[in-house]
Design an enzyme around this catalytic site. Structure first.
Site, PDB file in Angstrom:
ATOM      1  N   LYS A  33       0.860  -1.175   0.000  1.00 54.81           N
ATOM      2  CA  LYS A  33       0.000   0.000   0.000  1.00 54.81           C
ATOM      3  C   LYS A  33       0.908   1.240   0.000  1.00 54.81           C
ATOM      4  O   LYS A  33       1.971   1.241   0.639  1.00 54.81           O
ATOM      5  CB  LYS A  33      -0.870  -0.016   1.256  1.00 54.81           C
ATOM      6  N   SER A  84      -9.722   1.601   2.857  1.00 55.10           N
ATOM      7  CA  SER A  84      -8.833   2.386   2.008  1.00 55.10           C
ATOM      8  C   SER A  84      -7.780   1.551   1.284  1.00 55.10           C
ATOM      9  O   SER A  84      -7.211   2.010   0.305  1.00 55.10           O
ATOM     10  CB  SER A  84      -8.129   3.441   2.864  1.00 55.10           C
ATOM     11  N   SER A  94      -9.802  -0.772   7.075  1.00 55.68           N
ATOM     12  CA  SER A  94      -9.209  -0.568   5.748  1.00 55.68           C
ATOM     13  C   SER A  94      -8.491  -1.769   5.144  1.00 55.68           C
ATOM     14  O   SER A  94      -8.160  -1.748   3.966  1.00 55.68           O
ATOM     15  CB  SER A  94      -8.254   0.622   5.778  1.00 55.68           C
TER      16      SER A  94
END
Lengths: 484, 483
Positions: free
Chosen positions: A80, A155, A179
């Site tokens: 990420k 996210s 997330s």
């Protein structure tokens, strides 16, 4: 070679060890697939093929020399884009950090490099991890590989989509209020949010420091466990990291489900939950019963306060954590300024997206003189209440079974008009962050549109073993619920 | 509101000042508060920093345990209570020298609460609190090139010591600062070098009519870093506030900056544009736990403090309190005095030479370049009347520069006093012959003429004429009818 990318880490590693394949070949297979697929999916923000291939070659050489290599050696993965990397940009999917390259590797990146992982690149996300659909990325949309007209969740949407579309064997995400777990649920993969303090946050660009936790996403619970053990452990660079013992991966899967007592919180199945999600999780409970476990219905009081408390605490911390992005030292700086004050205002006004600004405003307000007690202080009290409510359940139960999200993946723009509606989607995941507990998201079904449904297994602090063992046992049954 | 005529005619002496202090002290730890970077002063810009102290994204603070130990020791030396479970808070504000846009400080649960310090004359000054925090960087304005930032100082550990508004004069403030500085130096938590900004002071000052119990509106003067400036700034601000009140206006609560070169203070910002710092507990840091047993251990391990030395000097050596205060302004002076006092019994002379000559030669530094036995020998020579003070000063200067023994210097440079009465008489006669006015003055009752004579004697002998004998010579010569 192409089918290699559909395999689990475990299978790929076995083939590497048998020298049936090389790491270079495996890496090339992923790179080719990314080339073909990612223009549609949009999971990657940055891809570094040459470095990945160089690293793969190095590991192949080591293997040829007969060096003993770990379970992640030579397996391609991705991160990420809020996890700092020395040799790749780290943008948090924000204009504010477009092109920013950190001068150091995050602790997890150091550990992965030490484990000879192949890092392919960096993955899309909601800007600064604020959001639940990855629509808040400054750079691009990420599509749900199961249904391209729908969001992958967020996210860590890029992290889930990359695994679901076979563009990485596994990925790392971060989970502040769901997330990792929610995008795993939306994309039909496995995601683990470990206990707060398990994995060093050093080098994770903070959203809300007291809630953030890095977590792995992969195809199976077994794979997730392997990655989890590789990146866990005490880090002297992170004061909030724990010295709790980290076991071998196999030990985390050795729990006996037949003796487990599973809590099913009634309040998690009330208003707002889609029928298929409810049905799928209840079906999963039946599966656990069939494995010998006992299901106990429980109450989780004060749950309705968890969501507002979460948005106050996380936004308050974010307002302070994101204050450093001021255009002075690094990152975006406006062209239009004539004083330090306008430099700040213009830079932050232009560099942050709407959702980030919304949270900064909310958090600043909550911490302001005269409001602190009513908002921030009260939210801290709720936090204590939620923690004790969970502890109460764990006095009699081994883990809690719940949905990950009240819905399956929705279409792009579904919540544009009302951000609060999107916040409501976090209702089952945020209490886990507030209490600092581990939560595992495992696919347990598909709705009538064929969209994946995740169940959440919530464990006691530092007892990832119970939820990983249970999740693994469930996977073995292959009893996935399907809407008819 | 208009003031009445009677009030208008009131004088400066009708007012009193009320002061409280906030003192910031850089702790002398080798590394910074949250990272391993060095804290050396004077390193080239941006050579002592890392992602943590530069506040780079993803970096996390790890508290330096030495900082806690130093701060707690300071708290104990100031008779404060140590907080068993302290907390670090973020103080949020934007400024280019603050790379995280917040300063890690302590708001509600500081390291220590509620102490005091006794100043010269015995007055007790209350200490409200003592907390730890990180220093900010330095902005360097480079003319047309704009502003540069040196992050070296970011994360240098500080303690802030907040006093009660117990001061009523600039002298009390000065005395407190001297004692505070000495105390922190005695317990070795900081060298407190004021010229390097390692010991700096914010002064809160208000005025009121004597006898009033209500406090007036206060102003704050920031970052004063020399005793002389502090005294001047206080006197100036007192006068300014009295003048404002006398003119019938109200004091504005504001922060003022002292401009030492102009000898004036200027308003920086008023209360209206004061920051809302939005303090909240720093989620990256754990509570600071200090157990009662550790506190006890630290209390027992405290070295002798300035007040302990003062008591000892007064009781054991019979030194006057004011002199004793001066002997503890630095640890090296106090310990050196103690060492010399084992070698000579001329305690008063020793103290006198220490606070005048030795401290002059030290020039604010902590090193004493003369061995204790040599200084005691010199003091004995003075005290025994073997040499006078001005010769002693000359000898001491040379001892300081060369490390030679006092007797060697005296012998080598022939500095023994002239004690031969015949020689002195001869010199005295020739002086009075050349300057008959001295005799005439003296005989007409101007006894200060003796001083003029002594000056001439010293000049003629290079300062070596024995003063007692010289005086005797004078009196003999002027009463001698032959002259």
């Amino acid at each position: 070679m192409k089918t290699l990318i559909y395999e689990t880490i475990k299978k790929q590693q076995a083939m590497l060890m048998q020298k049936e394949i090389s790491s270079v070949a495996l890496t090339e297979a992923y790179l080719t697939h990314i080339q073909e697929t990612d223009s549609e999916i949009g999971a990657y923000l940055h891809l570094d093929a040459p470095s990945a291939l160089r690293a793969a070659q190095k590991i192949d050489d080591q293997r040829m020399r007969g060096e003993s290599l770990g379970p992640l050696a030579g397996i391609p993965m991705a991160l990420k884009d809020n996890i700092c990397t020395l040799d790749m940009p780290t943008t948090c999917a924000s204009k504010m950090l477009d092109g920013y390259q950190p001068p150091y590797d995050a602790k997890v990146v150091q550990l992965l490099k030490g484990a000879n992982a192949i890092i392919l690149g960096k993955l899309n996300m909601d800007e600064f991890a604020m959001g639940a659909s990855t629509e808040n990325s400054y750079f691009k949309k990420t599509r749900n590989p199961i249904a391209p007209d729908r969001v992958p969740g967020g996210s860590s949407g890029g992290s889930a989509a990359a695994v679901a579309s076979h563009q990485a064997a596994y990925t790392l995400g971060s989970d502040t209020g769901g997330s990792v777990r929610q995008p795993a649920s939306f994309c039909g993969v496995v995601g683990l949010k470990p206990t707060y303090g398990r994995i060093s946050r050093s080098g994770l660009i903070a959203f809300a420091s007291s809630l953030d936790q890095i977590g792995p996403l992969a195809k199976t619970v077994e794979d997730v466990t392997e990655v989890f053990t590789a990146i866990s452990g005490y880090d002297p660079m992170d004061s909030t990291s724990s010295k709790a013992e980290v076991m071998r991966a196999a030990d985390y899967l050795s729990g006996d489900v037949s003796k487990m007592k599973i809590a099913l919180p009634k309040s998690f199945f009330g208003e707002g939950i889609e029928a298929s999600v409810k049905a799928a999780v209840h079906h999963a409970a039946k599966v656990f019963e069939s494995l010998g476990a006992t299901i106990i219905e429980v109450d989780l009081p004060n749950l309705d306060a968890a969501l507002p408390a979460y948005y106050l605490l996380s936004s308050a911390e974010a307002s302070s954590n994101l204050a450093r992005f001021d255009g002075v030292q690094y990152g975006y700086r406006t062209d239009a300024f004539d004083s330090i004050e306008t430099l700040y205002k213009q830079t932050r006004g232009e560099g942050f997206g709407r959702e980030v600004k919304r949270r900064i405003l909310l958090g600043t307000y909550a911490l302001s003189s005269g409001y602190y007690d009513a908002y921030y202080q009260k939210a801290l009290k709720v936090r204590t209440l939620i923690q004790s409510a969970f502890n109460k359940i764990f006095e009699t139960c081994d883990f809690i079974l719940s949905p990950v999200a009240p819905t399956t993946a929705y279409t792009f723009g579904a919540h544009d008009k009302s951000p609060v509606e999107m916040y409501l989607g976090d209702v089952y995941t945020v209490p886990v962050n507030i209490a600092g507990l581990p939560g595992l998201s495992v696919n347990c079904g598909y709705d009538e549109k064929g969209l994946p449904i995740g169940m959440q297994l919530i464990g006691q602090a530092f007892d990832e073993k119970t939820i990983l063992s249970a999740g693994h046992a469930f996977e073995q049954t292959k009893q996935i619920w399907r809407a008819v | 509101m208009k003031t009445s005529k009677q009030e208008k005619s009131s004088k400066m002496s009708d007012y009193e000042m009320v002061l409280g202090l906030e003192v910031h002290v850089e702790l002398g730890t080798k590394s910074k508060i949250f990272c391993g970077c060095a804290t050396l002063i004077g390193a080239p810009p941006n050579t002592q920093c890392c992602p943590v102290c530069m506040g780079l994204p993803g970096s996390l603070p790890v508290l330096n345990e030495k900082v806690v130990a130093f701060a707690a020791r300071a708290g104990l030396a100031l008779h404060a209570e140590i907080t068993p479970l302290g907390r670090q808070d973020r103080k949020n504000y934007f400024y280019p020298d603050l790379p995280k846009a917040y300063q890690v400080s302590q708001s509600e649960l500081p390291i220590a609460l509620g102490g005091y310090l006794v100043i010269e004359g015995g007055k007790k000054i209350g200490i409200t609190r003592l907390h730890i925090e990180e220093d900010a960087g330095k902005l360097i304005h480079e003319g047309d090139e704009g502003t540069c930032i040196d992050y070296n100082r970011c994360g240098v550990p500080l303690i802030e010591i907040v006093s009660e508004p117990d001061f009523r004069s600039a002298d009390e403030v000065k005395s407190y600062l001297q004692k505070l500085r000495a105390t922190l130096m005695f317990i070795e938590v900081s060298e407190c070098k004021m010229n390097e900004g390692a010991f700096r002071c914010d002064v809160n000052l208000s005025v009121r009519k004597k006898g009033d119990t209500k406090l007036g509106t206060r102003t704050e003067m920031k970052n004063l870093n020399s005793f002389a400036f502090i005294v001047k700034a206080i006197e100036h601000e007192f006068n300014r506030q009295v003048a404002v009140i006398e003119s019938g206006e109200a004091i504005v609560q504001e922060t003022r900056r002292w401009d030492a070169s102009k000898g004036m203070s200027f308003a920086m910002r008023s209360k209206e544009d004061a920051h809302d710092y939005r303090y909240f507990p720093d989620p990256d840091l754990m509570p600071i736990a200090i157990s009662a047993s550790l506190t006890d251990e630290m209390r027992k391990a405290l070295p002798l403090l300035p007040d302990d030395y003062i008591q000892k000097f007064i009781q054991k050596y019979g030194i006057k309190p004011a002199l004793a205060e001066q002997l503890v302004t630095s640890k090296s002076i106090a310990m050196y005095y103690e060492a010399c006092a084992q070698l000579t019994t001329a305690y008063e002379s020793l103290a006198g030479i220490m606070v005048t000559e030795v401290m002059r030669l030290m020039g604010g530094e902590e090193t004493i370049l003369v061995a204790a036995e040599d200084l005691s020998d010199l003091v004995d020579l003075v005290d025994g009347g073997k040499i006078n003070l001005s010769i002693a000063k000359r000898v001491l200067n040379e001892m300081w520069d060369t490390g030679k023994k006092p007797l060697k210097i005296i012998e080598h440079e022939d500095l023994w006093p002239v004690v031969d009465l015949d020689v002195l008489t001869e010199i005295g006669e020739s002086i009075l012959k050349k300057m008959p006015q001295i005799k005439a003055d003296y005989l007409s009752g101007k006894h200060q003429a003796l001083g003029a004579f002594m000056g001439q004697m010293m000049r003629a002998t290079g300062g070596k004429a024995d003063p007692v004998l010289s005086e005797k010579v004078f009196l003999t010569v002027i009463t001698d009818k032959d002259h």
